[in-house]
Design a protein around this motif. Structure first.
Motif, PDB file in Angstrom:
ATOM      1  N   ARG A  74       0.823  -1.215   0.000  1.00  0.00           N
ATOM      2  CA  ARG A  74       0.000   0.000   0.000  1.00  0.00           C
ATOM      3  C   ARG A  74       0.855   1.263   0.000  1.00  0.00           C
ATOM      4  N   LYS A  75       1.946   1.230   0.764  1.00  0.00           N
ATOM      5  CA  LYS A  75       2.807   2.430   0.810  1.00  0.00           C
ATOM      6  C   LYS A  75       3.473   2.664  -0.548  1.00  0.00           C
ATOM      7  N   ASP A  76       3.827   1.575  -1.267  1.00  0.00           N
ATOM      8  CA  ASP A  76       4.414   1.714  -2.607  1.00  0.00           C
ATOM      9  C   ASP A  76       3.403   2.317  -3.581  1.00  0.00           C
ATOM     10  N   LEU A  77       2.161   1.863  -3.477  1.00  0.00           N
ATOM     11  CA  LEU A  77       1.107   2.389  -4.333  1.00  0.00           C
ATOM     12  C   LEU A  77       0.856   3.859  -4.019  1.00  0.00           C
ATOM     13  N   ASN A  82       1.127   9.357  -5.692  1.00  0.00           N
ATOM     14  CA  ASN A  82       1.356  10.656  -5.052  1.00  0.00           C
ATOM     15  C   ASN A  82       0.264  10.988  -4.025  1.00  0.00           C
ATOM     16  N   THR A  83       0.038  10.023  -3.128  1.00  0.00           N
ATOM     17  CA  THR A  83      -0.938  10.210  -2.056  1.00  0.00           C
ATOM     18  C   THR A  83      -0.415   9.498  -0.816  1.00  0.00           C
ATOM     19  N   LYS A 104      -6.946   8.932 -12.758  1.00  0.00           N
ATOM     20  CA  LYS A 104      -5.985   9.031 -13.871  1.00  0.00           C
ATOM     21  C   LYS A 104      -4.744   8.195 -13.589  1.00  0.00           C
ATOM     22  N   GLY A 105      -4.248   8.255 -12.355  1.00  0.00           N
ATOM     23  CA  GLY A 105      -3.067   7.481 -11.984  1.00  0.00           C
ATOM     24  C   GLY A 105      -3.313   5.985 -12.063  1.00  0.00           C
TER      25      GLY A 105
END
Length: 119
Positions: A74-77, A82-83, A104-105
C-alpha cells in the motif's frame, strides 16, 4: 434470436463432450462435425451469457490484483499515485471515493480500464 432453454443447454453440453473427442485442429471448417461444434458452442454461449453473466471486477479488486502483479504494498502504491498510505487504505476499504487525479493514476500507472474505474 430464440431463447435457449435449460434442457437445450444440457443437451448442447453433452453434444460438446462427444464432439470434442471427434474434432481436432486438423478438422476442416466445412466438415459436418465442425459445423455442429460451432452450433453447439453458440447455444452454450447464449445460455451462459444470460444465466451466468460475468460482470466487471470491482475497482478495489482490480487495484489489489495490480498491486499483487506488480509486487506493490500500500505504501508503494501511495508513492506511485502521489498520495498517502492511509488514503490508499480508505480507497481499498471503500471508505472514500477516488479523486480524478487518483483515477488518472490508476489508469495510466496501473493500466486499469476506465470502465472499471468509472463503474
Amino acid at each position: 434470436m430464440k431463447t435457449v432453454t435449460h434442457k437445450e443447454y444440457i443437451e448442447a453440453n453433452l453434444s460438446l463432450e462427444t464432439l470434442l473427442k471427434e474434432v481436432s485442429n486438423d478438422t476442416l471448417e466445412d466438415a459436418s462435425q465442425m459445423k455442429e461444434l460451432i452450433e453447439v458452442s453458440d447455444v452454450i454461449e447464449q445460455y451462459e451469457a444470460i444465466n451466468f453473466p460475468i460482470g466487471l471486477p470491482s475497482l478495489q479488486e482490480m487495484i489489489e490484483l495490480r498491486m499483487f502483479e506488480m509486487g506493490l504494498k500500500r505504501k508503494d502504491l501511495a508513492i506511485l499515485l502521489n498520495t498517502s498510505a492511509s488514503r490508499i487504505s480508505d480507497y481499498l476499504n471503500g471508505n472514500r471515493e477516488i479523486t480524478l487525479n487518483i483515477a488518472k493514476g490508476l489508469h495510466q500507472k496501473l493500466n486499469i480500464d476506465s470502465d472499471i474505474i468509472l463503474q
